[in-house]
Design a protein around this motif. Structure first.
Motif, PDB file in Angstrom:
ATOM      1  N   LYS A   1       0.902  -1.182  -0.110  1.00 32.06           N
ATOM      2  CA  LYS A   1       0.397  -0.194  -0.277  1.00 32.06           C
ATOM      3  C   LYS A   1       0.707   1.433  -0.171  1.00 32.06           C
ATOM      4  CE  LYS A   1      -3.258   2.204   3.182  1.00 32.06           C
ATOM      5  NZ  LYS A   1      -4.053   2.489   4.675  1.00 32.06           N
ATOM      6  N   TYR A   2       1.880   1.258   0.419  1.00 32.81           N
ATOM      7  CA  TYR A   2       2.196   2.232   0.589  1.00 32.81           C
ATOM      8  C   TYR A   2       3.874   2.332   0.348  1.00 32.81           C
ATOM      9  CZ  TYR A   2       0.194   3.690   5.533  1.00 32.81           C
ATOM     10  OH  TYR A   2      -0.487   4.242   6.142  1.00 32.81           O
ATOM     11  N   GLY A   3       3.808   1.573  -0.576  1.00 29.63           N
ATOM     12  CA  GLY A   3       5.324   1.001  -1.791  1.00 29.63           C
ATOM     13  C   GLY A   3       6.177   0.998  -1.509  1.00 29.63           C
ATOM     14  N   VAL A   4       6.616   0.301  -0.095  1.00 29.41           N
ATOM     15  CA  VAL A   4       7.627   0.221   0.794  1.00 29.41           C
ATOM     16  C   VAL A   4       7.975  -1.565   0.821  1.00 29.41           C
ATOM     17  CG1 VAL A   4       7.677   1.859   1.763  1.00 29.41           C
ATOM     18  CG2 VAL A   4       7.308   0.312   2.600  1.00 29.41           C
ATOM     19  N   SER A   5       9.499  -2.057   1.449  1.00 30.90           N
ATOM     20  CA  SER A   5       9.438  -3.245   1.335  1.00 30.90           C
ATOM     21  C   SER A   5       9.302  -3.688   3.462  1.00 30.90           C
ATOM     22  CB  SER A   5      10.609  -3.941   1.263  1.00 30.90           C
ATOM     23  OG  SER A   5      11.837  -2.898   1.626  1.00 30.90           O
ATOM     24  N   MET A   6       9.425  -4.974   3.522  1.00 30.93           N
ATOM     25  CA  MET A   6       8.425  -4.937   5.103  1.00 30.93           C
ATOM     26  C   MET A   6      10.055  -4.740   6.047  1.00 30.93           C
ATOM     27  SD  MET A   6       7.384  -8.652   5.889  1.00 30.93           S
ATOM     28  CE  MET A   6       6.314  -8.789   4.991  1.00 30.93           C
ATOM     29  N   SER A   7      10.966  -4.333   5.392  1.00 31.12           N
ATOM     30  CA  SER A   7      11.894  -3.928   5.990  1.00 31.12           C
ATOM     31  C   SER A   7      11.890  -2.571   6.370  1.00 31.12           C
ATOM     32  CB  SER A   7      13.070  -4.659   5.567  1.00 31.12           C
ATOM     33  OG  SER A   7      13.445  -6.006   5.740  1.00 31.12           O
ATOM     34  N   VAL A   8      11.106  -1.788   5.581  1.00 28.80           N
ATOM     35  CA  VAL A   8      11.937  -0.737   5.439  1.00 28.80           C
ATOM     36  C   VAL A   8       9.907   0.044   6.539  1.00 28.80           C
ATOM     37  CG1 VAL A   8      11.000   1.713   4.239  1.00 28.80           C
ATOM     38  CG2 VAL A   8      12.799   0.182   3.462  1.00 28.80           C
ATOM     39  N   LEU A   9       9.167  -0.872   6.199  1.00 34.26           N
ATOM     40  CA  LEU A   9       7.330  -0.289   6.684  1.00 34.26           C
ATOM     41  C   LEU A   9       8.303  -1.112   8.262  1.00 34.26           C
ATOM     42  CD1 LEU A   9       4.572  -0.248   7.018  1.00 34.26           C
ATOM     43  CD2 LEU A   9       5.074  -2.608   7.318  1.00 34.26           C
ATOM     44  N   LEU A  10       8.765  -1.796   8.754  1.00 33.55           N
ATOM     45  CA  LEU A  10       8.882  -2.090   9.917  1.00 33.55           C
ATOM     46  C   LEU A  10      10.393  -1.802  10.956  1.00 33.55           C
ATOM     47  CD1 LEU A  10       8.667  -5.701   9.810  1.00 33.55           C
ATOM     48  CD2 LEU A  10       7.067  -4.168  10.824  1.00 33.55           C
ATOM     49  N   THR A  11      10.763  -0.749   9.579  1.00 39.37           N
ATOM     50  CA  THR A  11      12.432   0.539  10.703  1.00 39.37           C
ATOM     51  C   THR A  11      11.703   1.409  10.714  1.00 39.37           C
ATOM     52  OG1 THR A  11      14.528  -0.927   9.086  1.00 39.37           O
ATOM     53  CG2 THR A  11      14.602   1.084   9.904  1.00 39.37           C
ATOM     54  N   ALA A  12      10.995   1.695  10.460  1.00 38.43           N
ATOM     55  CA  ALA A  12      10.467   3.133   9.945  1.00 38.43           C
ATOM     56  C   ALA A  12       9.171   3.215  11.508  1.00 38.43           C
ATOM     57  CB  ALA A  12       9.275   3.209   9.035  1.00 38.43           C
ATOM     58  N   ALA A  13       8.181   2.210  11.545  1.00 43.97           N
ATOM     59  CA  ALA A  13       7.468   2.007  12.655  1.00 43.97           C
ATOM     60  C   ALA A  13       8.166   1.675  14.323  1.00 43.97           C
ATOM     61  CB  ALA A  13       6.743   0.261  12.853  1.00 43.97           C
ATOM     62  N   LEU A  14       9.593   1.461  14.038  1.00 44.69           N
ATOM     63  CA  LEU A  14      10.416   1.483  15.414  1.00 44.69           C
ATOM     64  C   LEU A  14      10.855   2.480  15.613  1.00 44.69           C
ATOM     65  CD1 LEU A  14      11.516  -0.027  17.427  1.00 44.69           C
ATOM     66  CD2 LEU A  14      13.729  -0.324  16.069  1.00 44.69           C
ATOM     67  N   ILE A  15      10.992   3.066  14.202  1.00 45.04           N
ATOM     68  CA  ILE A  15      12.086   4.545  14.820  1.00 45.04           C
ATOM     69  C   ILE A  15      10.671   5.850  15.438  1.00 45.04           C
ATOM     70  CG2 ILE A  15      12.387   6.974  13.541  1.00 45.04           C
ATOM     71  CD1 ILE A  15      13.884   5.073  11.532  1.00 45.04           C
ATOM     72  N   TYR A  16       9.545   5.460  14.641  1.00 44.99           N
ATOM     73  CA  TYR A  16       8.404   6.107  15.454  1.00 44.99           C
ATOM     74  C   TYR A  16       8.333   5.777  16.397  1.00 44.99           C
ATOM     75  CZ  TYR A  16       4.679   9.702  13.498  1.00 44.99           C
ATOM     76  OH  TYR A  16       3.061  10.091  14.389  1.00 44.99           O
TER      77      TYR A  16
END
Length: 608
Positions: free
Chosen positions: A216-231
């Motif tokens: 949906k956001y046009g990213v890989s799963m690793s990118v999604l989880l990395t961004a979620a942890l940063i946030y």
């Protein structure tokens, strides 16, 4: 069909050299891979499965040894024994001076645990090991069900391939160095748990749901989880703390870029992050996601990863560092690692997908992974449609974990919390420390009481000075014995140094009479060499195990007495001559009758 002969010893790879230098009781550098089955574990069957697995991966049968310039791994005849879980997860496996395997297999209820010291292998190597272990276990326990033994890896891979140091293989000193500005990242500061025991929080989510959000956001799963942890980390920050960026260390499996069948460490890392609180920008999750995606695309290229890998290897190959003695090198590596920690807020390790043949799926619930850490770390891996998360930290607060799960649920990913599956009564073992602290307190108390009694009862005699010195001598001797208790040969060598030097100090303090060098030095040198022979006989040490200690003790017993004789410090020559002569004959016998082992040990201990 293909050669499977192992090298007797081998150098540590680039990453392992850092782990061997920086591991401690608070940061054990141990990680756990586990498999949760749909049935209770049978320990006898698991032991047989482990024996079969070790035959395929004998590189794990190694112990850590210490050289003059570097640690190294040595082939061992020790064999692992399966046990029911009995201690805190990710406890120390590498104990200095103790000859022990660097991995352990335990079980609890329906879970198989594989714990390993990071100097031995990385996440990919550990994944291959536990896959093979689980496969062997299921084949043995369900043989009557017709479960077939499916080959999981390339049968043409030899032990030498498994021992390949891929860091050195792909090192290219001609690559240009990258320019990186050092940035101090935001550091998580929370109240630590009592005794700083490891806190584990596990959970699961659907891989399909995560993939749906990622697409949906046009990213890989690793990118999604990395961004979620940063946030998630940012939500615990104050406005003042936003002046520093949140930066994660994300390990990268280098085998995806550089072909390798090595079971040793072969990984790099990237450091995505985000600077919150910048004016003119809305600090929403989409912004974080966009910046992390850009960082991944820019830094996961083969060229960028190779540059970072080369920098680490070039540091190891620095001539000054290579030739520095290990006792000087280790504090420098620890200091460098401590400084590098300031550039990272937390760690996110995505071990990717664990794949097993379809035949085994009915018996497997899920796989999972987590690691010891002095800070906060998130590990993840998937099996089938189950993504397993595990947070580890040594803080009481779990707000960051809560925030992370809330972010995923806000994106439409259902998260199910899991109770960590290990015995509740397991605790870190501090009995040895308690004894040593108690003894230390007793010595200090004896010294203080002596001073008090001296001051009150006999203020003119000053005998308390000798009582304090005696208590200090007792404490020093026991401290050496305590810290070197795992290796009696090394303990004897340290006692030789402590006793002879201590005797000289005492001799100087009471008005030099020369008894320390005339009689104590030669007597202790001979006694220590005799005790070493007795220890090696009782413990059935091979020449390779006792050689270096015999050489050090004999060399010390030859050189020092002769040197003191030549300088006329020793006035009674007979004991010193007897000591030096017997020690020389002992050393000569080692060289003549154990020449091969002597050369091997000298080469290992002095390799750079």
């Amino acid at each position: 069909m293909f050669q499977q002969k192992r090298a007797y010893w081998r150098n540590l790879d680039n990453a392992a050299k850092m782990f061997s230098a920086t591991s401690s009781a608070k940061d054990t550098r141990v990680f756990r891979f586990y498999c949760e089955l749909k049935e209770a574990i049978q320990p006898e069957v698991l032991q047989k499965a482990l024996n079969q697995t070790i035959e395929k991966y004998p590189v794990f049968l190694s112990v850590m040894r210490k050289g003059l310039f570097w640690h190294y791994l040595e082939k061992s005849e020790l064999r692992p024994v399966v046990r029911e879980e009995y201690k805190e997860p990710c406890s120390c496996l590498y104990v200095r001076d103790k000859k022990a395997l660097l991995f352990e297999v335990t079980y609890y209820r329906n879970r198989i645990n594989f714990e390993v010291f990071h100097a031995l292998t990385d996440g990919t190597g550990a994944t291959e090991f536990i896959r093979e272990l689980v496969k062997n276990y299921l084949c043995l326990s369900h043989k009557e069900d017709g479960l077939e033994n499916v080959e999981l890896t390339n049968a043409r891979v030899t032990v030498r391939d498994q021992e390949d140091d891929s860091f050195s293989k792909y090192y290219n000193p001609d690559l240009p160095k990258r320019k990186k500005k050092k940035v101090h990242a935001y550091q998580i500061h929370k109240f630590r748990k009592e005794y700083e025991e490891l806190k584990v929080m596990e959970s699961t989510a659907s891989v399909q749901e995560l993939l749906g959000v990622s697409r949906k956001y046009g990213v890989s799963m690793s990118v999604l989880l990395t961004a979620a942890l940063i946030y998630a980390i940012h939500e615990e920050m104050t406005r003042m703390q936003e002046k520093k960026p949140v930066i994660l260390m994300v390990p990268v499996n280098l085998r995806k870029l550089f072909p390798s069948d090595s079971m040793l460490n072969f990984f790099g890392y990237i450091e995505p992050g985000y600077q919150f609180g910048r004016s003119g920008r809305e600090d929403i999750f989409k912004e974080v996601l966009k910046e992390v995606k850009g960082y991944f695309e820019e830094n996961l290229s083969k060229e960028k990863v190779a540059q970072r890998m080369n920098e680490l290897i070039a540091f190891e190959k620095n001539k000054i560092l290579r030739w520095a003695p290990l006792e000087l090198k280790n504090p420098c590596i620890k200091a460098g690692a401590k400084m590098a920690e300031r550039e990272v807020t937390a760690v996110f390790s995505n071990m990717s997908t664990v794949r097993m043949p379809e035949e085994y799926a009915p018996y497997i619930e899920r796989f999972g992974v987590y690691t010891s850490t002095p800070r906060t770390e998130l590990c993840a891996c998937s099996y089938g449609d189950t993504m397993s998360f595990a947070f580890t930290s040594r803080y009481d607060s779990s707000n960051i974990q809560r925030n992370f799960y809330q972010i995923l649920e806000g994106l439409g990913v259902k998260v199910e919390l899991k109770k960590p599956d290990f015995p509740e009564q397991v605790k870190p073992n501090y009995e040895g420390k308690k004894f040593f602290r108690g003894f230390s307190f007793g010595c200090i108390a004896a010294a203080v009481l002596s001073v008090m009694c001296n001051a009150v009862l006999t203020p003119n005699l000053h005998w308390a000075v000798w009582a304090v010195a005696g208590a200090l001598s007792m404490w020093l001797a026991l401290a050496v014995g305590y810290f070197k208790r795992h290796n009696l040969m090394k303990n004897a060598m340290w006692q030789l140094l402590v006793v002879t030097i201590g005797a000289v100090v005492w001799d100087l303090c009471v008005g030099w009479r020369g008894w320390s060098v005339n009689f104590v030095l030669p007597a202790v040198c001979i006694l220590i060499q005799i005790s070493m022979m007795v220890i090696s006989k009782i413990q059935s040490h091979s020449p390779r195990e006792y050689m270096i200690y015999f050489v050090m003790a004999a060399g010390y017993s030859v050189v020092l007495p002769l040197l003191l004789l030549a300088c006329h410090v020793i006035t009674v020559s007979a004991p010193a001559v007897l000591c030096a002569g017997l020690s020389f004959l002992f050393l000569l016998a080692l060289i003549l009758f154990k020449g091969k082992e002597f050369k091997e040990e000298m080469y290992k201990k002095f390799h750079v």
